[in-house]
Design a protein around this motif. Structure first.
Motif, mmCIF file in Angstrom:
data_model
loop_
_atom_site.group_PDB
_atom_site.id
_atom_site.type_symbol
_atom_site.label_atom_id
_atom_site.label_comp_id
_atom_site.label_asym_id
_atom_site.label_seq_id
_atom_site.Cartn_x
_atom_site.Cartn_y
_atom_site.Cartn_z
ATOM 1 N N ILE A 184 -8.881 -11.527 -8.733
ATOM 2 C CA ILE A 184 -8.623 -10.107 -8.489
ATOM 3 C C ILE A 184 -9.375 -9.643 -7.256
ATOM 4 C CG2 ILE A 184 -8.667 -7.793 -9.475
ATOM 5 C CD1 ILE A 184 -6.951 -9.884 -11.005
ATOM 6 N N ARG A 185 -8.635 -9.013 -6.346
ATOM 7 C CA ARG A 185 -9.226 -8.352 -5.184
ATOM 8 C C ARG A 185 -9.345 -6.863 -5.505
ATOM 9 N NH1 ARG A 185 -7.818 -11.838 -0.659
ATOM 10 N NH2 ARG A 185 -8.574 -10.191 0.697
ATOM 11 N N PHE A 186 -10.390 -6.224 -5.007
ATOM 12 C CA PHE A 186 -10.573 -4.792 -5.227
ATOM 13 C C PHE A 186 -10.383 -4.044 -3.918
ATOM 14 C CE2 PHE A 186 -12.208 -6.380 -9.099
ATOM 15 C CZ PHE A 186 -12.186 -5.330 -10.017
ATOM 16 N N SER A 187 -9.760 -2.865 -4.011
ATOM 17 C CA SER A 187 -9.461 -2.041 -2.846
ATOM 18 C C SER A 187 -9.791 -0.591 -3.169
ATOM 19 C CB SER A 187 -7.974 -2.190 -2.487
ATOM 20 O OG SER A 187 -7.599 -1.315 -1.460
ATOM 21 N N MET A 194 -8.756 0.054 -7.000
ATOM 22 C CA MET A 194 -7.454 -0.552 -7.268
ATOM 23 C C MET A 194 -7.616 -2.071 -7.286
ATOM 24 S SD MET A 194 -3.834 -0.010 -5.230
ATOM 25 C CE MET A 194 -4.427 -0.637 -3.647
ATOM 26 N N MET A 195 -6.881 -2.743 -8.165
ATOM 27 C CA MET A 195 -7.015 -4.189 -8.334
ATOM 28 C C MET A 195 -5.733 -4.911 -7.903
ATOM 29 S SD MET A 195 -9.125 -4.459 -11.952
ATOM 30 C CE MET A 195 -7.740 -3.968 -12.995
ATOM 31 N N LEU A 196 -5.894 -5.928 -7.069
ATOM 32 C CA LEU A 196 -4.767 -6.694 -6.546
ATOM 33 C C LEU A 196 -4.862 -8.141 -7.019
ATOM 34 C CD1 LEU A 196 -4.828 -5.449 -2.832
ATOM 35 C CD2 LEU A 196 -3.665 -4.411 -4.778
ATOM 36 N N PRO A 197 -3.948 -8.599 -7.861
ATOM 37 C CA PRO A 197 -3.977 -9.993 -8.306
ATOM 38 C C PRO A 197 -3.662 -10.964 -7.167
ATOM 39 C CG PRO A 197 -2.690 -8.630 -9.799
ATOM 40 C CD PRO A 197 -2.939 -7.817 -8.576
ATOM 41 N N GLN A 198 -4.427 -12.035 -7.112
ATOM 42 C CA GLN A 198 -4.208 -13.117 -6.155
ATOM 43 C C GLN A 198 -3.977 -14.388 -6.960
ATOM 44 O OE1 GLN A 198 -6.362 -13.165 -2.419
ATOM 45 N NE2 GLN A 198 -7.032 -15.258 -2.786
ATOM 46 N N MET A 209 0.755 -6.860 -3.698
ATOM 47 C CA MET A 209 0.286 -5.865 -2.756
ATOM 48 C C MET A 209 0.002 -4.491 -3.349
ATOM 49 S SD MET A 209 -0.089 -6.910 0.427
ATOM 50 C CE MET A 209 -1.205 -7.954 -0.486
ATOM 51 N N ALA A 210 0.647 -4.148 -4.487
ATOM 52 C CA ALA A 210 0.508 -2.793 -5.044
ATOM 53 C C ALA A 210 0.633 -1.776 -3.904
ATOM 54 C CB ALA A 210 -0.796 -2.657 -5.820
ATOM 55 N N ASP A 211 -0.385 -0.915 -3.717
ATOM 56 C CA ASP A 211 -0.292 0.114 -2.678
ATOM 57 C C ASP A 211 -1.244 -0.119 -1.510
ATOM 58 O OD1 ASP A 211 1.777 1.738 -3.652
ATOM 59 O OD2 ASP A 211 0.443 2.654 -5.114
ATOM 60 N N LEU A 212 -1.803 -1.333 -1.407
ATOM 61 C CA LEU A 212 -2.554 -1.640 -0.189
ATOM 62 C C LEU A 212 -1.607 -1.715 0.996
ATOM 63 C CD1 LEU A 212 -5.134 -2.460 1.325
ATOM 64 C CD2 LEU A 212 -4.627 -4.838 0.704
#
Length: 284
Positions: A184-187, A194-198, A209-212
């Motif tokens: 998980i990447r955090f933004s 916000m959390m972005l799965p990698q 990407m969600a909303d990044l």
């Protein structure tokens, strides 16, 4: 591991809001608006079948709001969450984990159903995943985001006992392990934590990407949505991620791009980031 793209409703948002300070003469070439200045967007989810778990990333807008609410977003109901799951032989009851990138209504609305005038978790056998930093941000919203954080999408999850929190890393650059194959990447630019799965998949790295970077029209650094609470942070995070993605040939999976599901990126002769290859997750 198997990956499935789950289409839910298309919807529309104001083009100016999607691109912030960028003039329409520029962004309209990339994501054309209709006569009402509205752009068509997807609410595309990712379903991950791995090691006995069936993990759904985000849930779309759901169907429990009233007609006045939905009238603002011009939903195209050709695809729904239930239809898309059934296409692969699954139902909501099969989902073991619902991973919520953040709690804006177009990402979490489908997590809760209205049944016999009661709000209940839509995935009765699933654990829901968020993080304490973001959940506190969402349940004590600022005036700017208040319309996106709807209590009927969040409180039933808290009250059910099915909502669990992941640890928030001390350093933003740290990737948090979720499963053996998912980090998980955090933004912090679009909304807090916000959390972005990698996902490591077939020797490839896929980032949700969600909303990044909501669409492939948002590669340019100034192309930041007005919805982002901290736009300068969004630009910094996007620049850092794109450089990393370029260097490692990451695959970008778009939640909101109505036509581009996945792509790799490259720099063109003008040193601008563009699509290198475009494809579906089923083609990987």
């Amino acid at each position: 591991m198997k990956l499935y793209s789950i289409d839910t409703e298309l919807f529309k948002l104001d083009g100016g809001a999607m691109f912030g300070v960028v003039p329409k003469t520029l962004w309209n070439k990339l994501l054309p608006a209709d006569d009402n200045n509205l752009c068509t967007l997807a609410m595309r989810l990712l379903l991950i079948e791995d090691e006995g778990r069936l993990i759904l990333i985000d849930t779309g807008i759901g169907n429990k709001q009233d007609e006045k609410f939905f009238s603002h977003y011009y939903l195209d109901k050709e695809n729904t969450l239930d239809k898309s799951l059934s296409k692969y032989g699954f139902s909501k009851d099969d989902i073991t984990d619902v991973f919520l990138t953040h709690l804006h209504f177009d990402h979490v609305g489908g997590a809760v159903d209205l049944v016999d005038d009661k709000l209940i978790p839509a995935f009765k056998n699933a654990t829901y995943w968020s993080n304490e930093t973001h959940c506190k941000w969402a349940t004590q919203p600022n005036a700017r985001e208040k319309a996106s954080f709807l209590k009927e999408n969040i409180l039933p999850l808290q009250e059910s006992g099915k909502l669990q929190f992941l640890r928030v890393p001390y350093h933003n650059e740290e990737l948090l392990s979720f499963t053996k194959n998912i980090s998980i990447r955090f933004s912090y630019g679009h909304t807090k934590a916000m959390m972005l799965p990698q996902i490591n998949y077939k020797t490839k790295t896929i980032v949700y990407m969600a909303d990044l970077i909501p669409t492939a029209a948002h590669f340019s650094l100034p192309y930041i949505a007005s919805y982002d609470v901290f736009p300068l942070d969004s630009m910094t995070e996007k620049e850092s991620f794109l450089n990393e993605a370029l260097g490692n040939n990451y695959i970008l999976f778009f939640e909101h791009d109505a036509t581009v599901e996945c792509c790799t990126i490259q720099k063109n002769e003008k040193n601008k980031i563009v699509i290198k290859e475009q494809f579906s997750v089923s083609d990987i």
